[in-house]
Motif scaffolding. Structure first.
Motif, PDB file in Angstrom:
ATOM      1  N   LYS A 250       0.830  -1.208   0.000  1.00  0.00           N
ATOM      2  CA  LYS A 250       0.000   0.000   0.000  1.00  0.00           C
ATOM      3  C   LYS A 250       0.868   1.263   0.000  1.00  0.00           C
ATOM      4  CE  LYS A 250      -4.038  -2.023   2.320  1.00  0.00           C
ATOM      5  NZ  LYS A 250      -3.570  -3.411   2.188  1.00  0.00           N
ATOM      6  N   LYS A 251       2.065   1.158   0.575  1.00  0.00           N
ATOM      7  CA  LYS A 251       2.950   2.320   0.675  1.00  0.00           C
ATOM      8  C   LYS A 251       4.382   1.899   0.332  1.00  0.00           C
ATOM      9  CE  LYS A 251       2.356   5.343   3.902  1.00  0.00           C
ATOM     10  NZ  LYS A 251       2.350   5.983   5.251  1.00  0.00           N
ATOM     11  N   ILE A 252       5.022   2.669  -0.543  1.00  0.00           N
ATOM     12  CA  ILE A 252       6.398   2.383  -0.963  1.00  0.00           C
ATOM     13  C   ILE A 252       7.257   3.616  -0.714  1.00  0.00           C
ATOM     14  CG2 ILE A 252       7.906   1.829  -2.919  1.00  0.00           C
ATOM     15  CD1 ILE A 252       5.564   0.371  -4.204  1.00  0.00           C
ATOM     16  N   LEU A 253       8.414   3.411  -0.111  1.00  0.00           N
ATOM     17  CA  LEU A 253       9.362   4.489   0.138  1.00  0.00           C
ATOM     18  C   LEU A 253      10.507   4.374  -0.877  1.00  0.00           C
ATOM     19  CD1 LEU A 253      10.023   6.890   2.035  1.00  0.00           C
ATOM     20  CD2 LEU A 253      11.451   5.292   3.349  1.00  0.00           C
ATOM     21  N   ASP A 254      10.665   5.405  -1.686  1.00  0.00           N
ATOM     22  CA  ASP A 254      11.695   5.463  -2.721  1.00  0.00           C
ATOM     23  C   ASP A 254      12.838   6.320  -2.197  1.00  0.00           C
ATOM     24  OD1 ASP A 254      13.189   5.706  -5.014  1.00  0.00           O
ATOM     25  OD2 ASP A 254      11.628   6.667  -6.217  1.00  0.00           O
ATOM     26  N   ILE A 255      13.926   5.667  -1.789  1.00  0.00           N
ATOM     27  CA  ILE A 255      15.070   6.397  -1.236  1.00  0.00           C
ATOM     28  C   ILE A 255      16.051   6.698  -2.369  1.00  0.00           C
ATOM     29  CG2 ILE A 255      16.965   6.380   0.415  1.00  0.00           C
ATOM     30  CD1 ILE A 255      15.398   4.514   2.157  1.00  0.00           C
ATOM     31  N   GLY A 256      16.387   7.972  -2.518  1.00  0.00           N
ATOM     32  CA  GLY A 256      17.193   8.390  -3.659  1.00  0.00           C
ATOM     33  C   GLY A 256      16.330   8.484  -4.902  1.00  0.00           C
ATOM     34  N   GLY A 257      15.168   9.130  -4.754  1.00  0.00           N
ATOM     35  CA  GLY A 257      14.170   9.138  -5.824  1.00  0.00           C
ATOM     36  C   GLY A 257      14.561   9.925  -7.054  1.00  0.00           C
ATOM     37  N   ASN A 258      15.568  10.799  -6.933  1.00  0.00           N
ATOM     38  CA  ASN A 258      16.080  11.546  -8.080  1.00  0.00           C
ATOM     39  C   ASN A 258      14.966  12.335  -8.769  1.00  0.00           C
ATOM     40  OD1 ASN A 258      17.927  12.462  -9.941  1.00  0.00           O
ATOM     41  ND2 ASN A 258      18.685  10.444 -10.489  1.00  0.00           N
ATOM     42  N   THR A 259      14.728  12.116 -10.053  1.00  0.00           N
ATOM     43  CA  THR A 259      13.706  12.888 -10.775  1.00  0.00           C
ATOM     44  C   THR A 259      12.311  12.301 -10.631  1.00  0.00           C
ATOM     45  OG1 THR A 259      14.102  11.656 -12.829  1.00  0.00           O
ATOM     46  CG2 THR A 259      15.384  13.678 -12.482  1.00  0.00           C
TER      47      THR A 259
ATOM     48  N   GLY B 104       6.457   7.555  -1.045  1.00  0.00           N
ATOM     49  CA  GLY B 104       7.264   8.519  -0.318  1.00  0.00           C
ATOM     50  C   GLY B 104       8.610   8.613  -1.016  1.00  0.00           C
ATOM     51  N   ILE B 105       9.134   9.812  -1.180  1.00  0.00           N
ATOM     52  CA  ILE B 105      10.435   9.996  -1.821  1.00  0.00           C
ATOM     53  C   ILE B 105      11.385  10.677  -0.850  1.00  0.00           C
ATOM     54  CG2 ILE B 105      11.706  11.017  -3.745  1.00  0.00           C
ATOM     55  CD1 ILE B 105       9.219  10.928  -5.416  1.00  0.00           C
ATOM     56  N   VAL B 106      12.538  10.067  -0.660  1.00  0.00           N
ATOM     57  CA  VAL B 106      13.588  10.612   0.196  1.00  0.00           C
ATOM     58  C   VAL B 106      14.735  11.072  -0.689  1.00  0.00           C
ATOM     59  CG1 VAL B 106      15.317  10.057   1.946  1.00  0.00           C
ATOM     60  CG2 VAL B 106      12.993   9.154   2.160  1.00  0.00           C
ATOM     61  N   ASP B 107      15.124  12.349  -0.567  1.00  0.00           N
ATOM     62  CA  ASP B 107      16.259  12.837  -1.354  1.00  0.00           C
ATOM     63  C   ASP B 107      16.647  14.226  -0.872  1.00  0.00           C
ATOM     64  OD1 ASP B 107      18.272  12.887  -3.351  1.00  0.00           O
ATOM     65  OD2 ASP B 107      16.979  11.742  -4.701  1.00  0.00           O
ATOM     66  N   LEU B 108      17.631  14.801  -1.546  1.00  0.00           N
ATOM     67  CA  LEU B 108      18.075  16.158  -1.248  1.00  0.00           C
ATOM     68  C   LEU B 108      17.120  17.168  -1.899  1.00  0.00           C
ATOM     69  CD1 LEU B 108      21.898  15.605  -1.819  1.00  0.00           C
ATOM     70  CD2 LEU B 108      20.717  15.759   0.380  1.00  0.00           C
ATOM     71  N   PRO B 109      17.123  18.416  -1.445  1.00  0.00           N
ATOM     72  CA  PRO B 109      16.122  19.388  -1.900  1.00  0.00           C
ATOM     73  C   PRO B 109      16.047  19.570  -3.418  1.00  0.00           C
ATOM     74  CG  PRO B 109      17.296  20.252  -0.004  1.00  0.00           C
ATOM     75  CD  PRO B 109      17.975  18.973  -0.377  1.00  0.00           C
ATOM     76  N   GLY B 110      17.202  19.649  -4.087  1.00  0.00           N
ATOM     77  CA  GLY B 110      17.191  19.860  -5.532  1.00  0.00           C
ATOM     78  C   GLY B 110      16.511  18.733  -6.282  1.00  0.00           C
TER      79      GLY B 110
ATOM     80  N   TYR C 181       6.135   2.088   5.971  1.00  0.00           N
ATOM     81  CA  TYR C 181       6.104   1.712   4.558  1.00  0.00           C
ATOM     82  C   TYR C 181       6.252   0.195   4.407  1.00  0.00           C
ATOM     83  CZ  TYR C 181       6.166   6.557   3.115  1.00  0.00           C
ATOM     84  OH  TYR C 181       5.808   7.871   2.901  1.00  0.00           O
ATOM     85  N   ASP C 182       5.506  -0.371   3.472  1.00  0.00           N
ATOM     86  CA  ASP C 182       5.547  -1.815   3.229  1.00  0.00           C
ATOM     87  C   ASP C 182       6.799  -2.222   2.454  1.00  0.00           C
ATOM     88  OD1 ASP C 182       2.837  -2.124   4.258  1.00  0.00           O
ATOM     89  OD2 ASP C 182       2.198  -1.152   2.404  1.00  0.00           O
ATOM     90  N   ILE C 183       7.244  -1.329   1.576  1.00  0.00           N
ATOM     91  CA  ILE C 183       8.405  -1.572   0.730  1.00  0.00           C
ATOM     92  C   ILE C 183       9.347  -0.383   0.835  1.00  0.00           C
ATOM     93  CG2 ILE C 183       9.236  -1.866  -1.654  1.00  0.00           C
ATOM     94  CD1 ILE C 183       7.697  -4.303  -0.807  1.00  0.00           C
ATOM     95  N   ILE C 184      10.643  -0.675   0.942  1.00  0.00           N
ATOM     96  CA  ILE C 184      11.670   0.346   0.785  1.00  0.00           C
ATOM     97  C   ILE C 184      12.442   0.006  -0.483  1.00  0.00           C
ATOM     98  CG2 ILE C 184      13.767   1.365   1.728  1.00  0.00           C
ATOM     99  CD1 ILE C 184      12.669   0.831   4.524  1.00  0.00           C
ATOM    100  N   TRP C 185      12.489   0.941  -1.406  1.00  0.00           N
ATOM    101  CA  TRP C 185      13.097   0.720  -2.717  1.00  0.00           C
ATOM    102  C   TRP C 185      14.304   1.641  -2.883  1.00  0.00           C
ATOM    103  CZ3 TRP C 185      13.105  -2.082  -7.149  1.00  0.00           C
ATOM    104  CH2 TRP C 185      13.572  -1.486  -8.326  1.00  0.00           C
ATOM    105  N   MET C 186      15.442   1.050  -3.300  1.00  0.00           N
ATOM    106  CA  MET C 186      16.642   1.826  -3.600  1.00  0.00           C
ATOM    107  C   MET C 186      17.215   1.344  -4.921  1.00  0.00           C
ATOM    108  SD  MET C 186      18.416   2.116   0.186  1.00  0.00           S
ATOM    109  CE  MET C 186      17.890   0.471   0.726  1.00  0.00           C
ATOM    110  N   SER C 187      17.199   2.204  -5.916  1.00  0.00           N
ATOM    111  CA  SER C 187      17.671   1.833  -7.256  1.00  0.00           C
ATOM    112  C   SER C 187      18.897   2.654  -7.621  1.00  0.00           C
ATOM    113  CB  SER C 187      16.568   2.077  -8.290  1.00  0.00           C
ATOM    114  OG  SER C 187      17.027   1.774  -9.591  1.00  0.00           O
ATOM    115  N   GLN C 188      20.007   1.971  -7.910  1.00  0.00           N
ATOM    116  CA  GLN C 188      21.249   2.648  -8.277  1.00  0.00           C
ATOM    117  C   GLN C 188      21.560   3.776  -7.297  1.00  0.00           C
ATOM    118  OE1 GLN C 188      21.113   1.818 -13.103  1.00  0.00           O
ATOM    119  NE2 GLN C 188      21.132   3.903 -12.403  1.00  0.00           N
ATOM    120  N   PHE C 189      21.339   3.484  -6.044  1.00  0.00           N
ATOM    121  CA  PHE C 189      21.497   4.492  -4.996  1.00  0.00           C
ATOM    122  C   PHE C 189      22.670   4.173  -4.084  1.00  0.00           C
ATOM    123  CE2 PHE C 189      20.291   5.959  -0.651  1.00  0.00           C
ATOM    124  CZ  PHE C 189      20.386   7.321  -0.878  1.00  0.00           C
TER     125      PHE C 189
END
Length: 348
Positions: free
Chosen positions: A174-183, A200-206, A242-250
């Protein structure tokens, strides 16, 4: 176990590498290689090429003769034809993406490799700006560097998404956390794949600003939470629930110790049923030597331009970091997309 003469050829290619690169670049960018390609099987002479370029007869001649030695062209009598290597350099999408990434992002800072290794800092990054890491300045990186960086990053990751979505959504999260979501590309794909999932997206402000702009433009405003979070700041905790934590090329963007720290944050934020998916390229798990070579060379981009302390990892090294952070690998899926491995983890 290659033949001695083949090894000698390779050694000479290394010895003359600066001119190999510059001549190849000019053969492409001055239009010579495309002109030879268009001539087809009948080939083309230097005299016929010169009027189609801004270069002198001498300049075209020395570049084409260099192209003979490099293997980009071949010659019958006085007519030049495109060789197989030239064909792949011109027309293979993966090669083009890698070439433009090297040209626009890495080439100018490459001579800072020694200083970067000695100082554990991306000394080559100074050619673009005064940042500690490339990621701090990614959103304002000048063109064409920014475009080539994003094209490089997305070319490899995007090819995994179709298979990855099936894996991630198999448990109906139901909920996925994308760490290093980039664009925001992965989050956008997830929102399109499932009508009810919240991201949910975790990243730096830019990067968050780029992601929010793209997601809002796609009509998904309200289904995404944005977390301004420096994962290296140990005073900050990742969002929970979050049910899933996703990190791609991070995680390849960090050192061994930093990866352990990030994974420990994930461990703290994860519940007993949370699954962690890691999408990475491991050079030792490639099907072809060329793929392994490309990843090993890309490690030097991390050294000189990105952060000075990370790399494309050997899986054996990476797996030890996962274990030290308190996770176990419950599934390993190799050869996803072009060259990726998707790992599924859970708490021990």
């Amino acid at each position: 176990n290659i033949k001695a003469l083949d090894a000698l050829d390779r050694a000479h290619m290394i010895a003359f590498a600066p001119y190999v690169w510059e001549a190849s670049r000019l053969l492409i960018e001055k239009g010579i290689l495309p002109i030879v390609d268009q001539a087809g099987a009948q080939g083309i002479s230097i005299e016929e090429i010169v009027p189609q370029t801004e270069l002198s007869h001498y300049a075209v001649r020395v570049l084409l003769e260099a192209g003979l030695g490099i293997g980009l062209v071949y010659r019958k009598e006085d007519r030049y034809m495109l060789a197989k290597t030239g064909y792949f350099l011109l027309k293979n999408e993966m090669t083009r993406v890698n070439y433009e990434f090297m040209r626009d992002v890495c080439a100018e800072g490459a001579n800072s490799l020694e200083a970067s290794l000695l100082n554990s800092k991306p000394e080559g990054l100074k050619v673009f700006g005064d940042w500690n890491t490339l990621y701090e300045g990614l959103s304002v990186l000048p063109e064409p560097a920014k475009g080539s960086w994003l094209a490089f990053d997305h070319y490899y990751s995007d090819n995994t998404f179709d298979v990855a979505l099936q894996m991630v959504f198999a448990s109906e999260p139901k909920k996925i956390l994308d760490i290093g979501g980039n664009t925001g590309k992965w989050s956008l794909q997830s929102l399109r794949y499932n009508d009810t999932v919240e991201m949910g997206i975790v990243d730096l402000p830019g990067q968050l600003a780029m992601a929010e702009k793209n997601i809002d433009a796609a009509g998904f405003k309200g289904r995404v939470q944005y977390y301004n979070h420096n994962v290296l700041d140990n005073s900050l905790s990742l969002p929970e629930g979050y049910d899933i934590i996703w990190m791609s090329q991070f995680l390849d963007c960090f050192s061994d110790a930093e990866i352990i720290g990030i994974l420990k944050k994930c461990h703290k934020a994860a519940g007993p049923d949370t699954r962690i998916f890691i999408n990475e390229t491991f050079w030792d798990r490639q099907k072809f030597p060329t793929s392994a070579f490309a990843l090993q060379m890309t490690s030097l981009y991390f050294t000189t331009m990105a952060n000075g302390n990370s790399q494309m990892y050997d899986s054996a090294v990476f797996y030890k970091l996962i274990e030290e952070a308190g996770f176990e690998i419950i599934a390993t899926n190799d050869n996803i997309g072009l060259s990726h491995t998707i790992l599924e983890l859970r708490k021990k």
